[in-house]
Design a protein around this motif. Structure first.
Motif, mmCIF file in Angstrom:
data_model
loop_
_atom_site.group_PDB
_atom_site.id
_atom_site.type_symbol
_atom_site.label_atom_id
_atom_site.label_comp_id
_atom_site.label_asym_id
_atom_site.label_seq_id
_atom_site.Cartn_x
_atom_site.Cartn_y
_atom_site.Cartn_z
ATOM 1 N N ILE A 170 0.875 -1.169 0.000
ATOM 2 C CA ILE A 170 0.000 0.000 0.000
ATOM 3 C C ILE A 170 0.909 1.216 0.000
ATOM 4 O O ILE A 170 1.894 1.273 0.735
ATOM 5 C CB ILE A 170 -1.025 -0.007 1.153
ATOM 6 C CG1 ILE A 170 -1.922 1.232 1.047
ATOM 7 C CG2 ILE A 170 -0.368 -0.104 2.525
ATOM 8 C CD1 ILE A 170 -3.266 1.099 1.708
ATOM 9 N N VAL A 172 1.115 5.662 -1.052
ATOM 10 C CA VAL A 172 0.514 6.920 -1.493
ATOM 11 C C VAL A 172 1.645 7.876 -1.877
ATOM 12 O O VAL A 172 2.672 7.932 -1.178
ATOM 13 C CB VAL A 172 -0.398 7.511 -0.376
ATOM 14 C CG1 VAL A 172 -0.864 8.920 -0.718
ATOM 15 C CG2 VAL A 172 -1.602 6.597 -0.136
ATOM 16 N N ARG A 178 -1.691 11.641 4.061
ATOM 17 C CA ARG A 178 -2.576 12.161 5.113
ATOM 18 C C ARG A 178 -3.795 12.874 4.549
ATOM 19 O O ARG A 178 -4.291 13.817 5.127
ATOM 20 C CB ARG A 178 -1.802 13.060 6.088
ATOM 21 C CG ARG A 178 -0.601 12.379 6.729
ATOM 22 C CD ARG A 178 -0.935 11.101 7.481
ATOM 23 N NE ARG A 178 -1.605 11.288 8.749
ATOM 24 C CZ ARG A 178 -0.976 11.442 9.901
ATOM 25 N NH1 ARG A 178 0.330 11.375 9.948
ATOM 26 N NH2 ARG A 178 -1.647 11.604 11.013
ATOM 27 N N ARG A 180 -6.302 10.739 3.518
ATOM 28 C CA ARG A 180 -7.205 9.588 3.569
ATOM 29 C C ARG A 180 -7.256 8.790 2.267
ATOM 30 O O ARG A 180 -8.232 8.084 2.014
ATOM 31 C CB ARG A 180 -8.619 10.027 3.969
ATOM 32 C CG ARG A 180 -8.606 11.034 5.106
ATOM 33 C CD ARG A 180 -9.725 10.802 6.058
ATOM 34 N NE ARG A 180 -9.224 10.999 7.419
ATOM 35 C CZ ARG A 180 -9.898 10.632 8.492
ATOM 36 N NH1 ARG A 180 -11.048 10.043 8.363
ATOM 37 N NH2 ARG A 180 -9.388 10.827 9.684
ATOM 38 N N ARG A 183 -6.774 5.073 3.311
ATOM 39 C CA ARG A 183 -8.019 4.618 3.939
ATOM 40 C C ARG A 183 -9.089 4.309 2.884
ATOM 41 O O ARG A 183 -9.758 3.283 2.943
ATOM 42 C CB ARG A 183 -8.509 5.724 4.892
ATOM 43 C CG ARG A 183 -9.814 5.452 5.561
ATOM 44 C CD ARG A 183 -10.195 6.611 6.476
ATOM 45 N NE ARG A 183 -9.379 6.625 7.695
ATOM 46 C CZ ARG A 183 -9.655 5.876 8.769
ATOM 47 N NH1 ARG A 183 -10.697 5.070 8.763
ATOM 48 N NH2 ARG A 183 -8.897 5.933 9.832
ATOM 49 N N THR A 210 5.875 -1.531 6.975
ATOM 50 C CA THR A 210 6.895 -0.534 7.318
ATOM 51 C C THR A 210 6.367 0.260 8.519
ATOM 52 O O THR A 210 5.195 0.138 8.878
ATOM 53 C CB THR A 210 7.060 0.443 6.146
ATOM 54 O OG1 THR A 210 5.780 1.022 5.880
ATOM 55 C CG2 THR A 210 7.570 -0.249 4.887
HETATM 56 N N1 ACO Z 1 2.134 8.556 10.955
HETATM 57 C C1 ACO Z 1 1.136 8.501 11.869
HETATM 58 N N2 ACO Z 1 -0.148 8.129 11.555
HETATM 59 C C2 ACO Z 1 -0.405 7.824 10.276
HETATM 60 C C3 ACO Z 1 0.604 7.866 9.257
HETATM 61 C C4 ACO Z 1 1.909 8.249 9.650
HETATM 62 N N3 ACO Z 1 2.933 8.318 8.771
HETATM 63 N N4 ACO Z 1 0.045 7.529 8.084
HETATM 64 C C5 ACO Z 1 -1.254 7.265 8.333
HETATM 65 N N5 ACO Z 1 -1.539 7.431 9.669
HETATM 66 C C6 ACO Z 1 -2.836 7.215 10.350
HETATM 67 C C7 ACO Z 1 -3.437 8.538 10.737
HETATM 68 O O1 ACO Z 1 -4.165 8.349 11.923
HETATM 69 C C8 ACO Z 1 -4.363 8.825 9.577
HETATM 70 O O2 ACO Z 1 -5.479 9.617 9.911
HETATM 71 P P1 ACO Z 1 -5.309 11.229 10.154
HETATM 72 O O3 ACO Z 1 -4.496 11.773 9.013
HETATM 73 O O4 ACO Z 1 -6.722 11.695 10.151
HETATM 74 O O5 ACO Z 1 -4.615 11.364 11.468
HETATM 75 C C9 ACO Z 1 -4.872 7.452 9.210
HETATM 76 O O6 ACO Z 1 -3.762 6.581 9.465
HETATM 77 C C10 ACO Z 1 -5.311 7.378 7.766
HETATM 78 O O7 ACO Z 1 -4.241 7.775 6.940
HETATM 79 P P2 ACO Z 1 -4.363 8.035 5.367
HETATM 80 O O8 ACO Z 1 -4.395 9.512 5.105
HETATM 81 O O9 ACO Z 1 -5.472 7.235 4.809
HETATM 82 O O10 ACO Z 1 -2.953 7.431 4.917
HETATM 83 P P3 ACO Z 1 -2.065 7.913 3.671
HETATM 84 O O11 ACO Z 1 -2.960 8.136 2.502
HETATM 85 O O12 ACO Z 1 -1.205 9.026 4.101
HETATM 86 O O13 ACO Z 1 -1.174 6.619 3.380
HETATM 87 C C11 ACO Z 1 0.698 5.153 3.748
HETATM 88 C C12 ACO Z 1 -0.490 5.896 4.396
HETATM 89 C C13 ACO Z 1 0.213 4.302 2.581
HETATM 90 C C14 ACO Z 1 1.343 4.220 4.786
HETATM 91 C C15 ACO Z 1 1.712 6.213 3.254
HETATM 92 O O14 ACO Z 1 2.271 6.864 4.356
HETATM 93 C C16 ACO Z 1 2.844 5.674 2.392
HETATM 94 O O15 ACO Z 1 2.682 5.469 1.188
HETATM 95 N N6 ACO Z 1 4.055 5.466 2.970
HETATM 96 C C17 ACO Z 1 5.233 4.995 2.247
HETATM 97 C C18 ACO Z 1 5.064 3.597 1.732
HETATM 98 C C19 ACO Z 1 4.806 2.606 2.856
HETATM 99 O O16 ACO Z 1 5.516 2.570 3.831
HETATM 100 N N7 ACO Z 1 3.749 1.804 2.686
HETATM 101 C C20 ACO Z 1 3.367 0.770 3.623
HETATM 102 C C21 ACO Z 1 4.175 -0.422 3.340
HETATM 103 S S1 ACO Z 1 3.599 -1.838 4.238
HETATM 104 C C22 ACO Z 1 2.671 -2.696 3.094
HETATM 105 O O17 ACO Z 1 2.684 -2.332 1.949
HETATM 106 C C23 ACO Z 1 1.885 -3.903 3.486
#
Ligand code: ACO
Ligand code: ZN
Length: 223
Positions: A170, A172, A178, A180, A183, A210
């Motif tokens: 997953i 973004v 941040r 959503r 989500r 991660t």
């Molecule tokens: N730190 C703290 N809380 C977080 C974080 C973060 N980095 N990311 C998401 N959340 C929590 C928050 O509570 C958030 O709600 P809020 O913004 O209202 O507080 C809630 O999760 C929902 O977050 P989204 O906005 O839906 O998440 P986002 O679209 O930012 O994507 C993701 C999250 C995919 C992990 C992104 O940070 C990313 O792409 N990171 C780099 C790649 C990565 O590490 N991917 C995961 C690998 S693990 C796997 O693939 C199985």
């Protein structure tokens, strides 16, 4: 436009064959033309994102005010599969996964979040699974000073639990986090992974998360 100077960081490191780009984070051998080319390509995608101009036959599974989600399945036309492979390559480079030959197993389902600027700003790759191991909550408090150093070594339960859907990636686009998007990708997946049912959060599992992935998954599964 960037110059070549910006891409090559430390000439000293070239002796060891590896250079890390300060902007895109990719580690590569600047002295190796093939690596260099791969870096230039990744660098561009990392900065600009991946374009999506629209397909004649696209499966839109959700629409939002700021974009839409498209589902790609293994038997889709090669332009669709190629797009997924491009995104997966970007994601894998960003996550530091070793270069894997892109392959598209025949039960994989991929969701792409397409922004209004016609770019792929989110990606979720899922496959059917039968069981998963629950990540144990980390002990917190002052007695665990080392928890920062071993951020990826989560404790897992050794009791398998039934699960239906594994999320292998997953991601973004960094400028769209941040908002959503992740989500909405998981919500949409739960709705379209198995025809006719809405999966519960217990039926989905995140593989090898991660730190970002774990924060997201914890928050997602508790709300
Ligand atoms: N730190 C703290 N809380 C977080 C974080 C973060 N980095 N990311 C998401 N959340 C929590 C928050 O509570 C958030 O709600 P809020 O913004 O209202 O507080 C809630 O999760 C929902 O977050 P989204 O906005 O839906 O998440 P986002 O679209 O930012 O994507 C993701 C999250 C995919 C992990 C992104 O940070 C990313 O792409 N990171 C780099 C790649 C990565 O590490 N991917 C995961 C690998 S693990 C796997 O693939 C199985
Ligand atoms: Zn770079």
């Amino acid at each position: 436009k960037e110059t070549k100077d910006q891409l090559i960081i430390d000439a000293g490191q070239k002796h060891f064959g590896a250079t890390m780009c300060k902007s895109c984070g990719m580690i590569y051998a600047a002295s190796n033309p093939e690596d260099e080319l791969q870096h230039v390509q990744h660098h561009h995608r990392f900065v600009e994102g991946i374009k999506y101009t629209g397909w004649k036959k696209e499966r839109v599974v959700a629409e939002f005010w700021d974009g839409k989600i498209v589902l790609v399945l293994p038997r889709d036309p090669s332009y669709a599969i190629r797009k997924v492979e491009d995104v997966q390559e970007l994601v894998d480079n960003e996550l530091g996964f070793q270069q894997v030959v892109p392959k598209y197993p025949n039960k994989t389902k991929t969701l792409l979040f397409i922004s209004d600027e016609k770019k792929v700003v989110g990606c979720l790759i899922a496959e059917p699974i039968k069981q998963a191991f629950r990540v144990m909550s980390e002990p917190t408090g002052p007695e665990t000073p080392s928890s920062k150093e071993c951020q990826r070594a989560w404790q897992c339960s050794d009791v398998p639990e039934p699960a239906v859907c594994g999320i292998s990636r997953i991601w973004v686009f960094r400028l769209k986090r941040r908002k959503r998007i992740a989500r909405r990708l998981v919500d949409t997946l739960r709705n379209c992974f198995m025809f006719g049912c809405f999966l519960s959060t217990n039926e989905i599992a995140f593989s090898d998360p991660t730190p970002d992935g774990k924060l997201f998954a914890t928050k997602y599964c508790n709300t």
